[in-house]
Write an enzyme that holds these catalytic residues in place. Structure first.
Site, PDB file in Angstrom:
ATOM      1  N   GLY A  17       0.824  -1.200   0.000  1.00  0.00           N
ATOM      2  CA  GLY A  17       0.000   0.000   0.000  1.00  0.00           C
ATOM      3  C   GLY A  17       0.849   1.237   0.000  1.00  0.00           C
ATOM      4  N   GLY A  18       0.168   2.385   0.072  1.00  0.00           N
ATOM      5  CA  GLY A  18       0.868   3.643  -0.002  1.00  0.00           C
ATOM      6  C   GLY A  18       1.814   3.870   1.147  1.00  0.00           C
ATOM      7  N   MET A  19       1.579   3.228   2.273  1.00  0.00           N
ATOM      8  CA  MET A  19       2.455   3.435   3.428  1.00  0.00           C
ATOM      9  C   MET A  19       3.426   2.288   3.645  1.00  0.00           C
ATOM     10  SD  MET A  19       2.370   6.280   4.804  1.00  0.00           S
ATOM     11  CE  MET A  19       3.209   5.873   6.311  1.00  0.00           C
ATOM     12  N   GLY A  20       3.619   1.401   2.655  1.00  0.00           N
ATOM     13  CA  GLY A  20       4.642   0.395   2.797  1.00  0.00           C
ATOM     14  C   GLY A  20       4.185  -0.995   2.425  1.00  0.00           C
ATOM     15  N   VAL A  22       3.844  -5.013   3.500  1.00  0.00           N
ATOM     16  CA  VAL A  22       3.639  -5.824   4.697  1.00  0.00           C
ATOM     17  C   VAL A  22       3.979  -7.267   4.355  1.00  0.00           C
ATOM     18  CG1 VAL A  22       2.046  -6.538   6.506  1.00  0.00           C
ATOM     19  CG2 VAL A  22       1.815  -4.274   5.474  1.00  0.00           C
ATOM     20  N   LYS A  37       6.046  -4.734   8.687  1.00  0.00           N
ATOM     21  CA  LYS A  37       5.677  -3.644   7.782  1.00  0.00           C
ATOM     22  C   LYS A  37       6.912  -2.800   7.489  1.00  0.00           C
ATOM     23  CE  LYS A  37       2.248  -0.001   7.168  1.00  0.00           C
ATOM     24  NZ  LYS A  37       1.048   0.635   7.750  1.00  0.00           N
ATOM     25  N   ASP A 130      -8.552   6.406   9.237  1.00  0.00           N
ATOM     26  CA  ASP A 130      -8.601   5.656   7.977  1.00  0.00           C
ATOM     27  C   ASP A 130      -9.346   4.342   8.187  1.00  0.00           C
ATOM     28  OD1 ASP A 130      -8.189   5.196   5.293  1.00  0.00           O
ATOM     29  OD2 ASP A 130      -6.192   4.314   5.574  1.00  0.00           O
TER      30      ASP A 130
END
Length: 914
Positions: A17-20, A22, A37, A130
């Site tokens: 995803g946009g934040m990394g 996993v 993550k 979120d």
């Protein structure tokens, strides 16, 4: 490809995803699966993104809740940062919703859990920002876990800067899939279709932001789609800001109270939303009893109404009801109360019952007794009866079930089994319809830990117990059995110790029962305890079974009646008059209070029978165990009776009208009973005769200490007063078992402060201190000295896993090696008569047959062949065997046959308004 991060071996990808990224990984030290993550390398140089990553770690480290994914640690390797998270088995809610909407009851159950997790985050000062189906995992056992606090920001950080809430642009990752799009760089913080209006406008987010998103997730679970999905992120934002919510898309069977929760969560003016997401969860789990149902909700309870209507018409089918009463006039009137009885399986004797919160099921606890074979009987088992279909299922086939409770929404049942010490042992969870076998979700500590027999299920999906030694409340996750927190009690010690739990009296309050001794009378008071800080308040005196109706009224029981009064849920105080509203609750004593439960749709359930056990008798058993009356007196005798060695005198525990136990005695030539030991401040029970029959030894129970703290002696004729022989440490209990044949010592059981059961030897005529006797298992019971001249003791022990009879020799004050006498389950025993070289030992098997075996002591202990009596012994409350005769027993009265039914009254709450 990444293969290792510190001690964590990378096994594969879980998602990107946009934040990394996993990964799924294995902790090589502990052998457990974890989620790792990683922050993408191109972001690592960005201070703002690195700060967000570190903030996620700090945020998760603050939280510890069964509905939140936890954090194990942070690793740094090769200039990259990695967050090590709890690995949650299951599937994302988003994947589940790809297959279509959820049934309403499943959606509500998950929503209540999600609300509990998010509320825990809010109470820690953290906003998720979120919340969406992709960030919620559903485990195989139906537990919801909220994930991914990458956008979360603590209250402190939020107060320092509002710039981080400013919007930029938002775009879904894949065309046509905005609902499950990841949050990406350049996006407004939060996925567009689940954003709150204030997020979409770039304004400051607070707890009510998550409440909006929670409402969107609930709507999607019910309909299968987000209400604000657009072809582009801009379309989704426009829908969030301007589109009217289409409630017509909700399934027709959606309960009215669920619709109201959605309406309140999805108010564009955040001031009109719930103040706390936990309040939304509470309203979902516990709708008001008098809330108006939608037509669909009415249809959902029609199977139950139809079942009772069938009873009235005499069309008895699979549901085995017995009519008690009905009003004249048309049966179809929904508001008319209908009285019926739910029968248990054949041979089932009920000890407890409760109706589920949704009124659809009844759980019943008790014994199934086989009159032909006691060893085939089932003790302490539980059944669930579906009131719509009439189907009855046993819970897991387990025994030793001591307590059960339904979840606030009625979909789940949690029950506990007890240990051989009588305290709670294991916690189990199962769907209320028993569609799958119960699973064990945890062990309940015994030594210095949770004690008692009952627990309560809170609206926040936690099970609350009492830690007796510390007087702390222990809250366990109803989903996992994990300990969530402990709450020390903040209360006046003069109020006494908590005895048992009942249900919640509000979102944060639970009701408890506190025993009280005053003015020579035993009583029980209802207290409310605040689960946030342990504060306690007395609600009502002399009562049990408090049930708050959520509408300013409180129900409780006194004796065999139910009472109602006005109730302030803020101050936890009763208001105004108290009036009786129902009777005939089964109760064991004149001072005790019957049990009942009420469902949210107003159905009353209780065990019937009124006052029971006040007309018991004592009978003598001959050598063939035929019975004859000791006297014709009928009293509230307890299941404890002792007989003198010459079988001419007996001592029985009796329950007084004031609630205190007393010792009453009688002689063969004077069969009328008289009071021997009684007090306005203490109980007396567990009596034992000295070898000459001239004195009675008994346990003196001190209610202020909550234990049988003393062993006392009193002459049979009552002369000379009461002599104290032994005093336990405060909180411990000593229970007399058997006086030696030479009259010098008493064997007693002592339950220590840590809950251990040991045997002690107390001198009767010397100043020597008592001593612990080693070698006896903690399950030892029925400890008896052999007749004079035979240096043996007998006892029953479950050290092998079943109750078996043993003997041990007495050697110069010591005890020899245990010698087994029976290879069958034994429920009572006693020395029968001396014989040459030893004595005969009689015992009552679990199948009610009596066997007699010679035990010889010459040249070591030898056990002879058994002989069986011609008669089998009926089921008594207590049997005490004695030399020369079969023994004596306490027999149930004609006022207390076995309880075989649960009485049900539908629409009962409506009658209180008439």
């Amino acid at each position: 490809m990444l293969s290792q991060v510190g001690p964590y071996r990378i096994d594969g990808d879980l998602g990107r995803g946009g934040m990394g990224v996993v990964y799924r990984a294995t902790d090589t030290r502990l052998g457990r699966s974890v989620a790792v993550k990683a922050l993408p390398a191109e972001f690592a140089a960005d201070p703002a993104r690195l700060e967000r990553f570190q903030r996620e770690a700090r945020t998760l480290a603050q939280l510890n809740h069964p509905n939140l994914a936890g954090i194990h640690g942070v690793e740094e390797q090769g200039g990259n940062r990695y967050l090590v998270l709890e690995y949650v088995e299951g599937e994302p809610l988003s994947d589940r919703l790809d297959r279509g909407p959820l049934p309403a009851d499943e959606a509500v159950d998950l929503a209540v859990q999600i609300a509990a997790g998010v509320e825990a985050a809010h109470e820690a000062g953290v906003i998720h920002r979120d919340l969406k189906p992709a960030n919620i995992m559903v485990t195989p056992d139906g537990r919801a876990k909220v994930l991914d606090f990458g956008l979360a920001r603590s209250d402190e950080e939020r107060s320092m800067s509002a710039a981080g809430d400013a919007p930029t642009l938002s775009s879904p990752a894949l065309p046509g899939d905005p609902g499950n799009s990841p949050t990406i760089e350049g996006a407004i913080l939060g996925t567009a279709a689940y954003m709150s209006p204030e997020q979409a406008r770039g304004r400051r987010a607070d707890k009510r932001t998550d409440i909006w998103s929670f409402g969107v997730v609930l709507y999607e679970m019910l309909t299968g789609a987000s209400p604000f999905v657009g072809e582009t992120a801009s379309d989704s934002i426009g829908a969030v800001l301007h589109k009217d919510l289409d409630f017509d898309r909700l399934p027709r069977e959606t309960p009215a109270h669920v619709r109201r929760v959605l309406e309140r969560c999805l108010q564009r003016d955040k001031a009109m939303r719930y103040r706390a997401v936990g309040d939304a969860g509470l309203d979902l789990a516990q709708p008001l009893p008098h809330a108006q149902n939608s037509a669909a909700e009415h249809r959902s309870i029609m199977p139950l109404v139809a079942a009772f209507t069938a009873v009235i018409l005499g069309l008895v089918g699979a549901l085995t009801f017995t009519m008690l009463d009905r009003e004249q006039g048309p049966v179809a009137r929904a508001a008319s109360p209908v009285r019926a009885s739910v029968m248990g399986p054949e041979g089932f004797r009920m000890s407890a019952a409760a109706i589920s919160t949704d009124g659809r099921r009844v759980v019943m606890i008790g014994d199934v007794i086989d009159p032909e074979r006691e060893d085939a009987s089932l003790r302490d088992i539980a059944y669930v009866r579906d009131l719509g279909s009439g189907e009855t299922r046993q819970i897991g086939g387990l025994r030793d079930v001591t307590h059960a409770a339904f979840s606030p929404n009625g979909r789940w049942v949690v029950f506990a089994t007890r240990s051989d010490r009588g305290v709670l042992r294991d916690l189990y969870r199962a769907p209320a319809n028993l569609s799958v076998e119960p699973i064990r979700i945890g062990a309940i500590p015994e030594s210095g830990g949770v004690s008692g027999y009952t627990f309560a299920w809170t609206p926040t999906n936690e099970i609350v117990f009492l830690d007796g030694p510390t007087q702390q409340l222990v809250l366990l996750s109803a989903a996992t059995g994990d300990e969530v927190r402990r709450v020390p009690l903040d209360r006046d010690e003069a109020d006494g110790l908590i005895g048992s739990f009942y249900g919640p009296l509000g979102k944060h309050w639970v009701s408890v029962i506190v025993p009280r001794f005053s003015e020579g009378t035993y009583g029980e008071d209802v207290f409310a305890v605040d689960l946030r800080n342990g504060e306690s308040k007395r609600v009502v005196r002399g009562a049990r079974n408090p049930i708050g109706l959520g509408n300013g009224r409180l129900l409780f029981s006194r004796g065999s009646q139910i009472f109602e009064t006005a109730f302030d849920t803020e101050t936890m105080q009763t208001l105004g008059a108290i009036r009786p509203v129902h009777g005939d609750l089964a109760t064991a004593y004149a001072w005790s209070h019957g049990a009942f439960t009420v469902s949210q749709n107003g159905t009353l359930a209780y065990l019937p029978g009124g006052l029971r056990g006040a007309r018991r008798t004592v009978v003598q058993l001959d050598m063939q165990f035929n019975e004859s009356e000791w006297s014709d007196e009928k009293r509230a005798f307890e299941g404890e009776v002792a007989i003198s060695p010459d079988a001419q005198r007996i001592a029985v525990t009796l329950s007084s009208p004031g609630g205190l136990f007393e010792i009453w005695v009688a002689e063969r030539d004077r069969p009328r009973f008289r009071r021997l030991l009684a007090s306005r401040d203490h109980d007396f029970n567990h009596s034992v005769f000295t070898v000459d029959g001239e004195s009675v030894l008994a346990a003196k129970y001190d209610p202020d200490l909550g234990s049988a703290g003393e062993v006392v002696r009193v002459r049979f004729d009552g002369s000379g007063g009461v002599e104290s022989l032994y005093t336990s440490e405060p909180g411990a209990s000593a229970i007399p078992a058997s006086a030696s044949s030479d009259g010098s010592t008493l064997l007693a059981f002592e339950v220590t402060l840590t809950g251990e059961r040991q045997v002690i030897e107390i001198p009767l005529d010397s100043a020597e201190p008592a001593r612990a006797v080693p070698g006896f298992h903690r399950t030892t019971s029925s400890l008896r000295h052999a007749p004079a001249g035979v240096p043996l003791v007998s006892y029953i022990s479950s050290e092998s896993g079943a109750p078996r009879l043993f003997v041990r020799s007495l050697n110069g004050g010591g005890f020899g090696t245990p010698i087994p006498v029976s290879d069958e389950d034994v429920i009572a025993s006693g020395w029968h008569a001396p014989i040459e070289g030893g004595a005969e030992l009689s015992y009552l098997r679990a199948d009610r047959a009596v066997l007699i075996r010679p035990v010889l002591t010459g040249g070591g202990i030898r056990i002879g062949e058994p002989r069986r009596t011609d008669m089998d012994v009926p089921v008594y409350l207590d049997v005490e065997m004695a030399p020369g005769i079969g023994g004596v027993a306490v027999k149930r009265g004609d006022d207390e046959g076995p309880i075989t039914r649960v009485d049900i009254v539908t629409n009962w709450l409506q009658t209180l308004d008439n």
